[in-house]
Motif scaffolding. Structure first.
Motif, mmCIF file in Angstrom:
data_model
loop_
_atom_site.group_PDB
_atom_site.id
_atom_site.type_symbol
_atom_site.label_atom_id
_atom_site.label_comp_id
_atom_site.label_asym_id
_atom_site.label_seq_id
_atom_site.Cartn_x
_atom_site.Cartn_y
_atom_site.Cartn_z
ATOM 1 N N SER A 8 -8.130 -0.749 -4.346
ATOM 2 C CA SER A 8 -6.807 -0.341 -3.874
ATOM 3 C C SER A 8 -6.889 0.910 -3.011
ATOM 4 O O SER A 8 -6.161 1.042 -2.024
ATOM 5 C CB SER A 8 -5.882 -0.100 -5.070
ATOM 6 O OG SER A 8 -5.754 -1.257 -5.850
ATOM 7 N N LEU A 12 -5.636 1.236 0.756
ATOM 8 C CA LEU A 12 -4.514 2.153 1.018
ATOM 9 C C LEU A 12 -4.872 3.307 1.950
ATOM 10 O O LEU A 12 -3.987 3.966 2.487
ATOM 11 C CB LEU A 12 -3.993 2.745 -0.300
ATOM 12 C CG LEU A 12 -2.968 1.900 -1.076
ATOM 13 C CD1 LEU A 12 -2.694 2.534 -2.425
ATOM 14 C CD2 LEU A 12 -1.668 1.757 -0.307
ATOM 15 N N ARG A 49 -3.264 7.616 -6.965
ATOM 16 C CA ARG A 49 -2.042 7.713 -7.774
ATOM 17 C C ARG A 49 -0.906 8.350 -6.983
ATOM 18 O O ARG A 49 0.248 7.939 -7.092
ATOM 19 C CB ARG A 49 -2.299 8.500 -9.051
ATOM 20 C CG ARG A 49 -3.220 7.806 -10.023
ATOM 21 C CD ARG A 49 -2.617 6.531 -10.572
ATOM 22 N NE ARG A 49 -3.627 5.676 -11.189
ATOM 23 C CZ ARG A 49 -3.531 4.383 -11.327
ATOM 24 N NH1 ARG A 49 -2.480 3.747 -10.856
ATOM 25 N NH2 ARG A 49 -4.481 3.681 -11.891
ATOM 26 N N VAL A 52 0.471 5.689 -4.627
ATOM 27 C CA VAL A 52 1.282 4.720 -5.368
ATOM 28 C C VAL A 52 2.629 5.353 -5.718
ATOM 29 O O VAL A 52 3.688 4.730 -5.569
ATOM 30 C CB VAL A 52 0.557 4.256 -6.651
ATOM 31 C CG1 VAL A 52 1.490 3.406 -7.520
ATOM 32 C CG2 VAL A 52 -0.693 3.467 -6.300
ATOM 33 N N GLU A 55 4.877 5.573 -2.685
ATOM 34 C CA GLU A 55 5.403 4.251 -2.336
ATOM 35 C C GLU A 55 6.539 3.855 -3.286
ATOM 36 O O GLU A 55 7.584 3.343 -2.859
ATOM 37 C CB GLU A 55 4.274 3.209 -2.387
ATOM 38 C CG GLU A 55 4.681 1.863 -1.815
ATOM 39 C CD GLU A 55 3.514 0.865 -1.779
ATOM 40 O OE1 GLU A 55 3.794 -0.326 -1.595
ATOM 41 O OE2 GLU A 55 2.352 1.297 -1.947
ATOM 42 N N ASN A 56 6.333 4.112 -4.588
ATOM 43 C CA ASN A 56 7.379 3.810 -5.577
ATOM 44 C C ASN A 56 8.607 4.674 -5.363
ATOM 45 O O ASN A 56 9.745 4.197 -5.495
ATOM 46 C CB ASN A 56 6.838 3.993 -6.995
ATOM 47 C CG ASN A 56 5.904 2.868 -7.411
ATOM 48 O OD1 ASN A 56 6.014 1.744 -6.918
ATOM 49 N ND2 ASN A 56 4.970 3.165 -8.303
ATOM 50 N N THR A 82 0.886 0.544 -9.938
ATOM 51 C CA THR A 82 1.255 -0.578 -9.078
ATOM 52 C C THR A 82 1.928 -1.642 -9.947
ATOM 53 O O THR A 82 1.826 -1.613 -11.183
ATOM 54 C CB THR A 82 0.028 -1.205 -8.399
ATOM 55 O OG1 THR A 82 -0.812 -1.781 -9.421
ATOM 56 C CG2 THR A 82 -0.759 -0.161 -7.614
ATOM 57 N N LYS A 83 2.589 -2.574 -9.296
ATOM 58 C CA LYS A 83 3.249 -3.668 -10.016
ATOM 59 C C LYS A 83 2.233 -4.452 -10.846
ATOM 60 O O LYS A 83 2.511 -4.855 -11.978
ATOM 61 C CB LYS A 83 3.932 -4.581 -8.995
ATOM 62 C CG LYS A 83 4.836 -5.637 -9.573
ATOM 63 C CD LYS A 83 5.684 -6.301 -8.497
ATOM 64 C CE LYS A 83 4.821 -7.066 -7.511
ATOM 65 N NZ LYS A 83 5.636 -7.838 -6.526
ATOM 66 N N GLU A 84 1.027 -4.633 -10.285
ATOM 67 C CA GLU A 84 -0.018 -5.394 -10.977
ATOM 68 C C GLU A 84 -0.528 -4.650 -12.216
ATOM 69 O O GLU A 84 -0.754 -5.261 -13.265
ATOM 70 C CB GLU A 84 -1.182 -5.668 -10.026
ATOM 71 C CG GLU A 84 -0.864 -6.612 -8.867
ATOM 72 C CD GLU A 84 -0.017 -5.970 -7.770
ATOM 73 O OE1 GLU A 84 0.635 -6.721 -7.016
ATOM 74 O OE2 GLU A 84 0.016 -4.721 -7.678
ATOM 75 N N GLU A 85 -0.690 -3.330 -12.084
ATOM 76 C CA GLU A 85 -1.153 -2.537 -13.234
ATOM 77 C C GLU A 85 -0.116 -2.514 -14.345
ATOM 78 O O GLU A 85 -0.452 -2.575 -15.529
ATOM 79 C CB GLU A 85 -1.438 -1.103 -12.796
ATOM 80 C CG GLU A 85 -2.717 -0.928 -12.031
ATOM 81 C CD GLU A 85 -2.877 0.510 -11.589
ATOM 82 O OE1 GLU A 85 -3.878 1.116 -11.976
ATOM 83 O OE2 GLU A 85 -1.994 1.031 -10.885
#
Length: 336
Positions: A8, A12, A49, A52, A55-56, A82-85
């Motif tokens: 990631s 990124l 982090r 992420v 972005e959130n 992240t959404k996946e984590e």
């Protein structure tokens, strides 16, 4: 370092270099990371982090600036995931749940004479315009499952706690950790601690062994060896039913007691307040277990979660009517 994080970071990096990170965003990150006492492995992970988080934060601001949205979102303990984590660490695996649902259909209803009578009286009820078991003192405090996918044990403990109050007029916190440690394959159950499990198996286990109190068997957010012996360890549910998949049936059940419900919580991470309707209704994957404690006059479901009081409306959520996020799919109620 986790391969997912490393990959990631690589993906990124161009975005990081191109993105205009404002002073306001940096201040927001510093305040948030201090508040949540974030400590990272190294500077690479810290950078990842931060990106992420930014972005959130951007998505949160865009969502809250849209006056058409019926709910608001906010920074919380999940804001650097992240959404996946989030799905990997907090939710149950949907394929695991699908597998369980096929294997335990016979366990969903545990009938005896009392149970049949309860079903009849519940179905003949005149439904209240709204009901909230919190106002009746029947719901224990909001808990925090931490970074362990043990929602199933919290949902099961909560539904037993509420029934115990209704039946015995005593509000007692039951041990989720006992369920995480003891409702396991070695004891004949297809539940796997922090990897996911099934509330109905907790009811079956507790009906045979009893569930002890939280203070006697505290929660530690990891699976340990089962620390319970004998068959007389506290509250024992005698019977339970699976609720039919309609709004009226769930409302009818909620007039009798709170209900353990399965939902798709893939998009719940940043929820803060309001009426939530942000699930993709065309692609529902049941991956989280919670407690329905009532509904309001508009038909919104009132949900008790296990992600601490810092999340949502002091740990609760209002979910839009009908089958929002799959709430009508698979629900359990203790009846005796």
């Amino acid at each position: 370092m986790n391969k997912l994080i490393l990959l990631s970071i690589i993906m990124l990096m161009p975005l990081c270099l191109a993105q205009d990170i404002s002073v306001e965003k940096l201040l927001a990150y510093n305040k948030w990371s201090s508040q949540h006492q974030r400590v990272y492995l190294n500077e690479h992970e810290k950078l990842f982090r931060q990106m992420v988080f930014f972005e959130n934060l951007q998505k949160i601001q865009e969502h809250n600036n849209n006056p058409n949205n019926t709910y608001s979102v906010h920074l919380n303990q999940f804001s650097d995931m992240t959404k996946e984590e989030f799905a990997e660490k907090i939710l149950m695996k949907s394929d695991f749940v699908d597998h369980l649902m096929k294997g335990i259909s016979q366990e969903a209803t545990h009938n005896d004479t009392n149970n049949n009578e309860t079903q009849l009286s519940s179905n003949s009820l005149t439904l209240a315009d709204s009901i909230d078991w919190r106002t009746k003192g029947a719901v224990t405090s909001v808990k925090n499952q931490g970074g362990c996918g043990s929602c199933w044990s919290f949902s099961a403990a909560a539904v037993m706690e509420s029934f115990n109050f209704i039946q015995n007029k005593a509000l007692v916190d039951f041990s989720e950790q006992q369920l995480v440690d003891c409702v396991i394959p070695a004891n004949g159950y297809n539940s796997y601690g922090c990897n996911g499990g099934w509330p109905v198996q907790c009811l079956d286990y507790a009906s045979k062994v009893g569930i002890t109190t939280l203070d006697k068997y505290p929660y530690v957010a990891v699976q340990n060896n089962c620390n319970v012996t004998g068959t007389n360890n506290g509250f024992k549910p005698k019977s339970w039913i699976q609720i039919p998949n309609t709004s009226n049936d769930l409302k009818s059940a909620l007039n009798f007691s709170p209900v353990s419900v399965l939902v798709d919580a893939s998009t719940w991470g940043n929820y803060y307040s309001g009426i939530y309707n942000g699930c993709d209704q065309l692609h529902i994957s049941l991956n989280h277990a919670v407690l329905a404690v009532g509904y309001d006059q508009q038909g919104n479901w009132i949900i008790k979660n296990s992600w601490s009081t810092y999340w949502g409306e002091n740990g609760y959520m209002r979910l839009a009517p009908n089958n929002t996020c799959g709430i009508l799919s698979y629900n359990l109620q203790v009846t005796a």
